[in-house]
Structure formats: C-alpha cells, structure tokens
Design an enzyme around this catalytic site. Structure first.
Site, PDB file in Angstrom:
ATOM      1  N   ARG A 130      17.134 -22.735  14.427  1.00  0.00           N
ATOM      2  CA  ARG A 130      17.238 -21.444  13.749  1.00  0.00           C
ATOM      3  C   ARG A 130      16.095 -21.220  12.751  1.00  0.00           C
ATOM      4  O   ARG A 130      15.514 -20.139  12.685  1.00  0.00           O
ATOM      5  CB  ARG A 130      18.579 -21.331  13.022  1.00  0.00           C
ATOM      6  CG  ARG A 130      18.819 -20.014  12.301  1.00  0.00           C
ATOM      7  CD  ARG A 130      18.989 -18.862  13.281  1.00  0.00           C
ATOM      8  NE  ARG A 130      17.739 -18.156  13.563  1.00  0.00           N
ATOM      9  CZ  ARG A 130      17.518 -17.499  14.700  1.00  0.00           C
ATOM     10  NH1 ARG A 130      18.413 -17.480  15.657  1.00  0.00           N
ATOM     11  NH2 ARG A 130      16.382 -16.885  14.884  1.00  0.00           N
ATOM     12  N   LYS A 169       1.686  -6.397  -0.707  1.00  0.00           N
ATOM     13  CA  LYS A 169       3.111  -6.085  -0.548  1.00  0.00           C
ATOM     14  C   LYS A 169       3.726  -7.022   0.489  1.00  0.00           C
ATOM     15  O   LYS A 169       4.218  -6.613   1.542  1.00  0.00           O
ATOM     16  CB  LYS A 169       3.292  -4.619  -0.158  1.00  0.00           C
ATOM     17  CG  LYS A 169       2.842  -3.667  -1.255  1.00  0.00           C
ATOM     18  CD  LYS A 169       2.987  -2.212  -0.838  1.00  0.00           C
ATOM     19  CE  LYS A 169       2.497  -1.280  -1.940  1.00  0.00           C
ATOM     20  NZ  LYS A 169       2.580   0.153  -1.551  1.00  0.00           N
ATOM     21  N   LYS A 196      -6.348   0.094 -10.732  1.00  0.00           N
ATOM     22  CA  LYS A 196      -5.348   1.043 -10.256  1.00  0.00           C
ATOM     23  C   LYS A 196      -5.074   2.115 -11.314  1.00  0.00           C
ATOM     24  O   LYS A 196      -5.664   2.098 -12.399  1.00  0.00           O
ATOM     25  CB  LYS A 196      -4.083   0.292  -9.860  1.00  0.00           C
ATOM     26  CG  LYS A 196      -4.306  -0.637  -8.656  1.00  0.00           C
ATOM     27  CD  LYS A 196      -3.044  -1.330  -8.232  1.00  0.00           C
ATOM     28  CE  LYS A 196      -2.049  -0.389  -7.594  1.00  0.00           C
ATOM     29  NZ  LYS A 196      -2.541   0.158  -6.307  1.00  0.00           N
ATOM     30  N   GLU A 237      -9.051   2.904  -7.827  1.00  0.00           N
ATOM     31  CA  GLU A 237      -8.155   3.853  -7.182  1.00  0.00           C
ATOM     32  C   GLU A 237      -8.425   5.251  -7.730  1.00  0.00           C
ATOM     33  O   GLU A 237      -8.429   5.448  -8.953  1.00  0.00           O
ATOM     34  CB  GLU A 237      -6.705   3.440  -7.447  1.00  0.00           C
ATOM     35  CG  GLU A 237      -5.660   4.330  -6.816  1.00  0.00           C
ATOM     36  CD  GLU A 237      -4.256   3.830  -7.119  1.00  0.00           C
ATOM     37  OE1 GLU A 237      -3.808   2.883  -6.446  1.00  0.00           O
ATOM     38  OE2 GLU A 237      -3.616   4.382  -8.041  1.00  0.00           O
ATOM     39  N   ASP A 247      -6.052   7.127  -2.825  1.00  0.00           N
ATOM     40  CA  ASP A 247      -4.610   6.922  -2.814  1.00  0.00           C
ATOM     41  C   ASP A 247      -3.861   8.226  -2.566  1.00  0.00           C
ATOM     42  O   ASP A 247      -3.970   9.185  -3.334  1.00  0.00           O
ATOM     43  CB  ASP A 247      -4.163   6.315  -4.153  1.00  0.00           C
ATOM     44  CG  ASP A 247      -2.688   5.964  -4.160  1.00  0.00           C
ATOM     45  OD1 ASP A 247      -2.224   5.321  -3.200  1.00  0.00           O
ATOM     46  OD2 ASP A 247      -1.995   6.344  -5.120  1.00  0.00           O
TER      47      ASP A 247
END
Length: 294
Positions: free
Chosen positions: A104, A139, A171, A201, A222
């Site tokens: 598994r 992510k 960012k 960004e 973005d």
C-alpha cells in the site's frame, strides 16, 4: 518516451519513506501472518490501470527495501515514460509477507508521483510547438517538495526555485512593504547575491515597465488577462523574461502561451493533480502450506 530527470538526493525524501512505512506498518501487519507462511516466497508486479506517465519507481523500491532489504526489485519502465493500461512498471520477488506489507505504501507514492507527472504532461502537451515552458511552483504537498518537483520534471515541466533560499521573487506583499515595484526592485538589486536573478510580481503594464526600468529582468505576470499579456509581451518580451501565473487551466493554457510570454507557472501541477490507478498483483507463489500461523 521522455528522459527521466535526476532522482532527488536521498536525504530529501528518505525520512518521508520511513515515516510512511512506519505509519502503515506500525507494530506489524496482523493480516498476512494469518494466511501466509513465514518465509513463503513469491513474486508480484506493479501495473498501470490507466494511461499515465511513469514516475516514482525508485521511491517505491525504497519502500520495499525499508520493509525487507532482501527483496529483489526490477524496474520494467523508466520514469518519464508513457504507460498504457496493463503495462508492467516494476516487479518484486522474495518474502511474500514483506511484499504485502510494503504494497500500500509503495503504491501510495506511485499513485501520487505518476499522477503529478501525468497531469503535468497534459499541460506540456497543450502548449507544444509554442516554445513556452511550463513551470512548477512551491505549492507542493508539505514534506514532498523534492518528490513533487521531480514528478513535474518527469512530466516535462521546468522546476522553479526549490525554496525561499535559491531564488529571489518579489511578490505583492514585498512590493507593498517596500512602497512600490521600483523601490522593491532597487532594494533587492542593492544586496542580491550575484548568482540570483530578481523576479518581481507585477499586476499591470505600468508596473511591468516600472520594474524593468528599475533593473528587473524577470517579471511574473500575475492574474493578467490575455490582452494584457499580449500588450506587455509586445513591449517588454525582448527586455525581460515574462512568466504568467494565476488562473491557468488546461482549457486556456494554449491561449496564454500564444500571447508572446516565455513561461507559464502552474500551482495546480502539484496542488490539484489527480492520483492515478496503479496496482500490485501477486504472480507466482512458491509451494508451501496455504495457512500457517507464525
């Protein structure tokens, strides 16, 4: 068939394998000893039950070795290759209790890694011929960073920065704190390591121009619309590397690729990839009693 990327260093995933084996096996499998004689030998295959990009065979083997290092393992298809339903990805032979104990967990690694690679390949195929590269993001599933990024590479994507330590990305929150795009870029340029490019960004054409004029050579567009992307690409594609992010789907990725940008980064490659169906089937069992308690 694609060429497999280099397997990540073992130190980046060995503890994950150990944890996964431990959480499933615990103090021991209580089922197999009821029906499988101790020391009973046999073999098994792992096969695809749907079309998929092979990925993670060596990680699955690490699971088998963690349970029983004496098992004989044979990779039948390399990572990054394409498998059809019924194709055999790998085989294992040796102690049947060990094979069943590892089954598994080994399949869990394969179903995710093949799933990420297969999902990535769909995006890569969708932009074929445009020259645009599909790029992954941070992510990733926590603890799975190196394996998730290995899987996207097996699917044909380009790896973005691995973490906060190997790439500079200004960012929106950095820009807000710095007081604007130009100020953020200039501040970063003042002290940035020489080997790292600065990506910023941007949320408008005006910000894109401001960033380039401040010294940025790498822009992250973005959540821009295709017309905005085209306008920025027409103006700046020869002055900066343009990467698109946000709102990218299979049904619009080709349109985005045709706007003149260079790269498309997609968080969904790792945060939303569907698992694939793979299975382990016992093939041969050495002669012996059918039911013997340990």
């Amino acid at each position: 068939m694609g060429f497999p990327p280099a397997l990540p260093p073992q130190r980046t995933w060995s503890s994950l394998v150990e944890l996964a084996v431990s959480e499933d096996l615990g103090p021991g499998d209580v089922t197999s000893p009821l029906v499988v004689e101790a020391g009973r030998q046999g073999s098994a295959i792992i096969e695809a039950r749907q079309p998929l990009v092979v990925c993670g065979v060596e990680i699955a083997f690490a699971v088998f070795r963690a349970v029983d290092p004496t098992l004989e393992l044979d990779a039948r298809m390399p990572d990054a290759s394409w498998a059809e339903p019924g194709d055999v990805l790998a085989a294992a032979s040796g102690n049947l209790r060990a094979i069943l104990a590892a089954e598994r967990t080994a399949l869990n690694f394969l179903m995710r890694m093949c799933g990420v690679a297969s999902w990535t390949r769909r995006f890569v195929d969708a932009v074929a011929g445009t020259g645009v590269r599909i790029v992954d993001t941070r992510k990733t599933l926590p603890g799975w960073r190196s394996l998730d990024k290995y899987a996207t590479a097996a699917g044909g994507a380009t790896n973005h920065r691995i973490g906060l330590y190997d790439g500079i990305l200004l960012k929106d929150n950095h820009v807000a704190i710095a007081g604007g795009v130009g100020l953020a870029v200039k501040a970063a340029l003042t002290a940035a390591p020489a080997n790292l490019r600065i990506c910023v960004e941007i949320e408008s054409e005006a910000q894109a121009v401001e960033a380039v004029e401040a010294g940025a050579d790498y822009l992250l567009l973005d959540n821009r619309t295709p017309p905005e992307m085209r306008a920025i690409a027409a103006r700046l594609a020869d002055r900066a590397l343009l990467e698109v992010s946000g709102g990218v789907r299979l049904d619009n990725v080709r349109e985005i690729a045709e706007t003149g940008v260079h790269r498309i980064s997609i968080g969904a490659l790792t945060h939303s990839a569907p698992a694939v169906d793979v299975s382990l089937e016992i093939q041969e069992v050495a002669a012996g009693p059918g039911r013997v308690r340990a």
